[in-house]
Motif scaffolding. Structure first.
Motif, PDB file in Angstrom:
ATOM      1  N   VAL A  73       0.799  -1.198   0.124  1.00 13.37           N
ATOM      2  CA  VAL A  73      -0.012   0.008  -0.112  1.00 13.37           C
ATOM      3  C   VAL A  73       0.887   1.220   0.006  1.00 13.37           C
ATOM      4  N   ALA A  74       1.894   1.313   0.655  1.00 16.07           N
ATOM      5  CA  ALA A  74       3.105   2.482   0.973  1.00 16.07           C
ATOM      6  C   ALA A  74       3.459   2.672  -0.383  1.00 16.07           C
ATOM      7  N   SER A  75       4.066   1.789  -0.964  1.00 16.42           N
ATOM      8  CA  SER A  75       4.752   1.622  -2.376  1.00 16.42           C
ATOM      9  C   SER A  75       4.114   2.214  -3.244  1.00 16.42           C
ATOM     10  N   PHE A  76       2.834   1.871  -3.478  1.00 15.02           N
ATOM     11  CA  PHE A  76       1.821   2.451  -4.520  1.00 15.02           C
ATOM     12  C   PHE A  76       1.110   3.447  -4.201  1.00 15.02           C
ATOM     13  N   GLY A  77       1.162   3.788  -2.905  1.00 14.36           N
ATOM     14  CA  GLY A  77       0.235   4.767  -2.505  1.00 14.36           C
ATOM     15  C   GLY A  77      -1.307   4.721  -2.729  1.00 14.36           C
ATOM     16  N   LEU A  78      -1.778   3.508  -2.319  1.00 13.05           N
ATOM     17  CA  LEU A  78      -3.058   2.875  -2.483  1.00 13.05           C
ATOM     18  C   LEU A  78      -3.992   3.602  -1.596  1.00 13.05           C
ATOM     19  N   ILE A  79      -3.761   3.852  -0.262  1.00 16.09           N
ATOM     20  CA  ILE A  79      -4.659   4.631   0.481  1.00 16.09           C
ATOM     21  C   ILE A  79      -3.791   5.729   1.139  1.00 16.09           C
ATOM     22  N   PRO A  80      -4.524   6.708   1.801  1.00 14.16           N
ATOM     23  CA  PRO A  80      -3.678   7.763   2.522  1.00 14.16           C
ATOM     24  C   PRO A  80      -2.977   7.125   3.674  1.00 14.16           C
ATOM     25  N   ARG A  81      -1.888   8.058   3.925  1.00 15.23           N
ATOM     26  CA  ARG A  81      -1.191   7.343   5.234  1.00 15.23           C
ATOM     27  C   ARG A  81      -1.977   7.262   6.403  1.00 15.23           C
ATOM     28  N   GLU A  82      -2.895   8.282   6.732  1.00 21.14           N
ATOM     29  CA  GLU A  82      -3.537   8.134   7.724  1.00 21.14           C
ATOM     30  C   GLU A  82      -4.422   6.824   8.031  1.00 21.14           C
ATOM     31  N   LEU A  83      -4.602   6.232   6.745  1.00 20.14           N
ATOM     32  CA  LEU A  83      -5.481   4.936   6.994  1.00 20.14           C
ATOM     33  C   LEU A  83      -4.869   3.679   6.959  1.00 20.14           C
TER      34      LEU A  83
END
Length: 169
Positions: free
Chosen positions: A88-98
């Motif tokens: 998720v972090a590598s591809f920015g699939l959801i906001p950091r807060e979630l």
């Protein structure tokens, strides 16, 4: 954590995650503790982040040595959580807060896999986690990171499978 420790832990997980289950659970606990503490906005002290990782790593090792059934669940949950978060972090699939959504969903999937398919899931989870830990040490383009993680994970799966089949003969 120094890059050398990341790489060493990642390599150990790649080639020995199934054989050294206690290390797998401890390393995943340590890395998850570091990652999780680093995501909490109120925690900005490197000492607290490191202490969180060390405490979770020690708890993981103790659980793996004395309560293996629970350690299977915990190790699978933590590995699945870490892998899901890295994707998720590598591809920015959801906001950091979630980020916690990825942690929980990946954790549940990892725990279920490890519980029902112990050897094979442990090989896959430890190889993917080891590859992710290694690549997390470097800053590369996401596409290149993905290719390297896949190659490293497949290498780890191949090595651990050969060791498993050799042990079963």
């Amino acid at each position: 954590m120094t890059p050398l420790i990341h790489v060493a832990a990642g390599i150990f997980l790649l080639v020995g995650g199934r054989k050294f289950f206690w290390f797998f659970v401890g390393a995943i606990g340590f890395i998850t503790g570091l990652t999780f503490a680093d995501q909490i906005p109120a925690v900005d002290s490197p000492v607290i982040i490191l202490a969180t990782g060390i405490i979770l790593g020690i708890i993981g090792i103790v659980i793996a040595l004395f309560m293996q059934s629970f350690a299977i669940f915990a190790g699978g949950f933590l590995a699945g959580s870490y892998i899901a978060y890295m994707i998720v972090a590598s591809f920015g699939l959801i906001p950091r807060e979630l980020f916690w959504i990825a942690y929980i969903a990946g954790g549940i999937a990892g725990a279920i896999l490890l519980f029902f398919l112990f050897d094979w899931a442990l090989i896959a989870l430890s190889s993917i986690a080891g590859a992710s830990i290694i690549i997390n040490t470097f800053t590369l383009d996401p596409e290149i990171e993905t290719v390297i993680v896949i190659v490293l994970a497949l290498s780890g799966i191949f090595i651990q499978t050969k060791l498993l089949l050799r042990d079963k003969v």
